[in-house]
Write a protein that holds these residues in place. Sequence first.
Motif, mmCIF file in Angstrom:
data_model
loop_
_atom_site.group_PDB
_atom_site.id
_atom_site.type_symbol
_atom_site.label_atom_id
_atom_site.label_comp_id
_atom_site.label_asym_id
_atom_site.label_seq_id
_atom_site.Cartn_x
_atom_site.Cartn_y
_atom_site.Cartn_z
ATOM 1 N N CYS A 1 -61.641 54.257 36.180
ATOM 2 C CA CYS A 1 -61.602 55.626 36.721
ATOM 3 C C CYS A 1 -62.723 55.993 37.449
ATOM 4 O O CYS A 1 -62.652 56.993 38.628
ATOM 5 N N VAL A 2 -63.804 55.032 37.694
ATOM 6 C CA VAL A 2 -65.013 55.282 38.415
ATOM 7 C C VAL A 2 -64.923 54.516 39.634
ATOM 8 O O VAL A 2 -65.489 54.775 40.656
ATOM 9 N N GLY A 3 -63.783 53.594 39.889
ATOM 10 C CA GLY A 3 -63.902 52.647 41.143
ATOM 11 C C GLY A 3 -63.051 53.218 42.357
ATOM 12 O O GLY A 3 -63.055 52.616 43.175
ATOM 13 N N LEU A 4 -62.434 54.333 42.058
ATOM 14 C CA LEU A 4 -61.528 54.878 43.095
ATOM 15 C C LEU A 4 -61.981 56.403 43.501
ATOM 16 O O LEU A 4 -62.620 57.129 42.755
ATOM 17 N N SER A 5 -61.563 56.553 44.683
ATOM 18 C CA SER A 5 -61.773 57.876 45.202
ATOM 19 C C SER A 5 -60.871 58.848 44.767
ATOM 20 O O SER A 5 -59.959 58.365 43.978
#
Length: 171
Positions: free
Chosen positions: A3-7
């Motif tokens: 969830c942290v790796g995407l805009s």
Amino acid sequence: LNCVGLSETLLESELFGHSKGAFTDATENKKGLLKAADEGTVFLDELGKMPEHMQAKLLKAIEEKEFHRKGDEKMTIIDVRFIAAAQPDDLEKGKIIPDLKYRLGFPDYIPMQPLNERLSFEFSLIFSRVLKNVSLSMGIEGKFSLNNEAESILKNIDYEGNFRELENILR
């Protein structure tokens, strides 16, 4: 899904999908992770880093077992099991909306031992595997191993984190 790796916009599209023409670059239909995992399991890593309104949309999809893809009028029905992980800090600081936290079972919090303690039995094997994955991700092919001095140094590092910390050190 990390969830942290995407805009924010990409996260919504990855989770829920979209219809062709829903936005400028939507040149084809995208199923989305939730529909792709229908009758299976979705693992959400770093859930506390997901924006609050996306958490609310996810909660609604979990509760109702259906959602709207962007640009689609009909409901998409799902039957998905969810597993989620979050940093203890995110849980303590309330970065996950309470109803979602409850739905995903975070009251059953399982603390992780430091990486050193979990790897003590086969340190060399784990290091070699992680080193191979790191080298492949960097586009370097070949067989890699650690000499005794390097292995000794790496064994004595206090890994508070997880495999990603180890991978970063090896990089």
